[in-house]
Design a protein around this motif. Structure first.
Motif, PDB file in Angstrom:
ATOM      1  N   GLY A 187     -14.398   5.557 -16.220  1.00  0.00           N
ATOM      2  CA  GLY A 187     -15.065   6.123 -17.384  1.00  0.00           C
ATOM      3  C   GLY A 187     -16.510   6.461 -17.118  1.00  0.00           C
ATOM      4  N   ALA A 188     -17.239   5.537 -16.461  1.00  0.00           N
ATOM      5  CA  ALA A 188     -18.653   5.772 -16.131  1.00  0.00           C
ATOM      6  C   ALA A 188     -19.012   4.989 -14.882  1.00  0.00           C
ATOM      7  N   PHE A 189     -19.805   5.605 -14.025  1.00  0.00           N
ATOM      8  CA  PHE A 189     -20.264   4.974 -12.787  1.00  0.00           C
ATOM      9  C   PHE A 189     -21.781   5.095 -12.702  1.00  0.00           C
ATOM     10  N   ASP A 190     -22.444   3.985 -12.474  1.00  0.00           N
ATOM     11  CA  ASP A 190     -23.904   3.956 -12.330  1.00  0.00           C
ATOM     12  C   ASP A 190     -24.234   3.520 -10.913  1.00  0.00           C
ATOM     13  N   GLY A 191     -24.569   4.483 -10.075  1.00  0.00           N
ATOM     14  CA  GLY A 191     -24.850   4.190  -8.675  1.00  0.00           C
ATOM     15  C   GLY A 191     -26.147   3.451  -8.443  1.00  0.00           C
ATOM     16  N   SER A 192     -27.050   3.467  -9.425  1.00  0.00           N
ATOM     17  CA  SER A 192     -28.322   2.778  -9.235  1.00  0.00           C
ATOM     18  C   SER A 192     -28.163   1.261  -9.252  1.00  0.00           C
ATOM     19  N   VAL A 193     -27.140   0.766  -9.961  1.00  0.00           N
ATOM     20  CA  VAL A 193     -26.893  -0.678 -10.013  1.00  0.00           C
ATOM     21  C   VAL A 193     -25.477  -1.019  -9.545  1.00  0.00           C
ATOM     22  N   ASN A 194     -24.754  -0.012  -9.037  1.00  0.00           N
ATOM     23  CA  ASN A 194     -23.394  -0.210  -8.519  1.00  0.00           C
ATOM     24  C   ASN A 194     -22.468  -0.898  -9.522  1.00  0.00           C
ATOM     25  N   THR A 195     -22.325  -0.265 -10.672  1.00  0.00           N
ATOM     26  CA  THR A 195     -21.424  -0.781 -11.701  1.00  0.00           C
ATOM     27  C   THR A 195     -20.516   0.346 -12.206  1.00  0.00           C
ATOM     28  N   MET A 196     -19.352  -0.048 -12.705  1.00  0.00           N
ATOM     29  CA  MET A 196     -18.418   0.893 -13.310  1.00  0.00           C
ATOM     30  C   MET A 196     -17.924   0.321 -14.630  1.00  0.00           C
ATOM     31  N   THR A 197     -17.479   1.189 -15.523  1.00  0.00           N
ATOM     32  CA  THR A 197     -16.879   0.755 -16.788  1.00  0.00           C
ATOM     33  C   THR A 197     -15.611   1.564 -17.038  1.00  0.00           C
TER      34      THR A 197
ATOM     35  N   TYR B  50     -20.206  -4.059  -7.774  1.00  0.00           N
ATOM     36  CA  TYR B  50     -20.107  -4.174  -6.320  1.00  0.00           C
ATOM     37  C   TYR B  50     -20.911  -5.390  -5.865  1.00  0.00           C
ATOM     38  N   GLU B  51     -20.203  -6.428  -5.385  1.00  0.00           N
ATOM     39  CA  GLU B  51     -20.845  -7.690  -5.000  1.00  0.00           C
ATOM     40  C   GLU B  51     -20.341  -8.133  -3.630  1.00  0.00           C
ATOM     41  N   ASP B  52     -21.271  -8.433  -2.730  1.00  0.00           N
ATOM     42  CA  ASP B  52     -20.935  -8.979  -1.403  1.00  0.00           C
ATOM     43  C   ASP B  52     -19.925  -8.101  -0.656  1.00  0.00           C
ATOM     44  N   GLY B  53     -20.141  -6.794  -0.710  1.00  0.00           N
ATOM     45  CA  GLY B  53     -19.311  -5.884   0.056  1.00  0.00           C
ATOM     46  C   GLY B  53     -17.965  -5.552  -0.545  1.00  0.00           C
ATOM     47  N   ARG B  54     -17.734  -5.881  -1.816  1.00  0.00           N
ATOM     48  CA  ARG B  54     -16.456  -5.569  -2.451  1.00  0.00           C
ATOM     49  C   ARG B  54     -16.671  -5.365  -3.953  1.00  0.00           C
ATOM     50  N   TRP B  55     -15.689  -4.703  -4.577  1.00  0.00           N
ATOM     51  CA  TRP B  55     -15.742  -4.492  -6.019  1.00  0.00           C
ATOM     52  C   TRP B  55     -15.071  -5.654  -6.735  1.00  0.00           C
ATOM     53  N   VAL B  56     -15.760  -6.205  -7.704  1.00  0.00           N
ATOM     54  CA  VAL B  56     -15.228  -7.292  -8.527  1.00  0.00           C
ATOM     55  C   VAL B  56     -15.008  -6.738  -9.944  1.00  0.00           C
TER      56      VAL B  56
END
Length: 227
Positions: A165-175, A199-205
């Motif tokens: 739905g939305a991706f924010d590359g500045s903080v590496n988050t998705m919704t 995106y935490e420790d090299g993977r998406w949580v």
């Protein structure tokens, strides 16, 4: 242009414009409620808030024009039928196919305008919406605005389909994430729905969602909720 053709064109145009306005206002009201938290938290002011919502109108028009056309055709033809005008046209020697010609003309014109709007206007206004929201309202740097994307769909290398739905590359988050995984032959294997991801420790949580698995004939075999 014949008088009858002009009359049918006007009979179509009136419900089309009314449907367009009604659906546009309805979706804008829904959008206001969806973004009310951002407005209340950042307090951008009336003019800036209006700018943010009005810039979304071109994209909304692309979505509601097909529905407005359908409503306009139904209302215009039902109005002609209710007043026995179609019968009068037939009695006057006018073919039913000639009645459809003005509606076809409007359909072609609206289709051309929709293509122009979608290709030339919507990309620019969508970029302005992102800039207004991230930079002007949320006071984030310009770099953050350029890294923000909405409604992303991708095909993965291993029979996976992604929608974000939305991706924010500045903080590496998705919704609002949806991930579908398929077996060979397009049989669904798993479906993952998540409210958000980081995106935490090299993977998406992924957070707050469901992981479903499927068997033969796409029958759901398990559903696991996760936080």
């Amino acid at each position: 242009m014949k008088i009858l053709t002009r009359y049918i064109l006007l009979e179509f145009l009136k419900p089309f414009i009314l449907s367009l306005l009604a659906f546009c206002i309805l979706i804008l009201v829904i959008q206001v409620f969806n973004d009310i938290r951002i407005i209340l938290e950042n307090k951008p002011g009336l003019i800036l808030a209006l700018k943010y919502f009005l810039l979304q109108i071109p994209e909304l028009l692309i979505k509601i024009i097909p529905i407005a056309i359908l409503m306009a055709v139904l209302f215009s033809l039902s109005h002609l039928s209710k007043n026995s005008e179609l019968i009068a046209m037939r009695a006057g020697g006018v073919s039913v196919f000639l009645v459809a010609v003005p509606l076809t003309i409007w359909g072609v014109v609206i289709f051309g305008l929709s293509v122009f709007l979608n290709e030339a206007v919507v990309p620019k206004t969508a970029k302005m919406v992102r800039h207004t929201k991230v930079v002007e309202i949320q006071k984030q740097p310009e770099e953050s605005a350029s890294k923000f994307r909405q409604n992303i769909s991708m095909i993965g290398a291993e029979n996976q389909l992604y929608h974000v739905g939305a991706f924010d590359g500045s903080v590496n988050t998705m919704t609002d994430i949806l991930i579908l995984e398929f077996l060979p032959g397009n049989q669904m294997k798993t479906r993952l729905d998540a409210k958000s991801a980081k995106y935490e420790d090299g993977r998406w949580v992924f957070y707050n969602g469901y992981l479903r698995t499927f068997g033969e004939n796409d029958a759901e075999t398990s559903a696991q909720a996760f936080e």
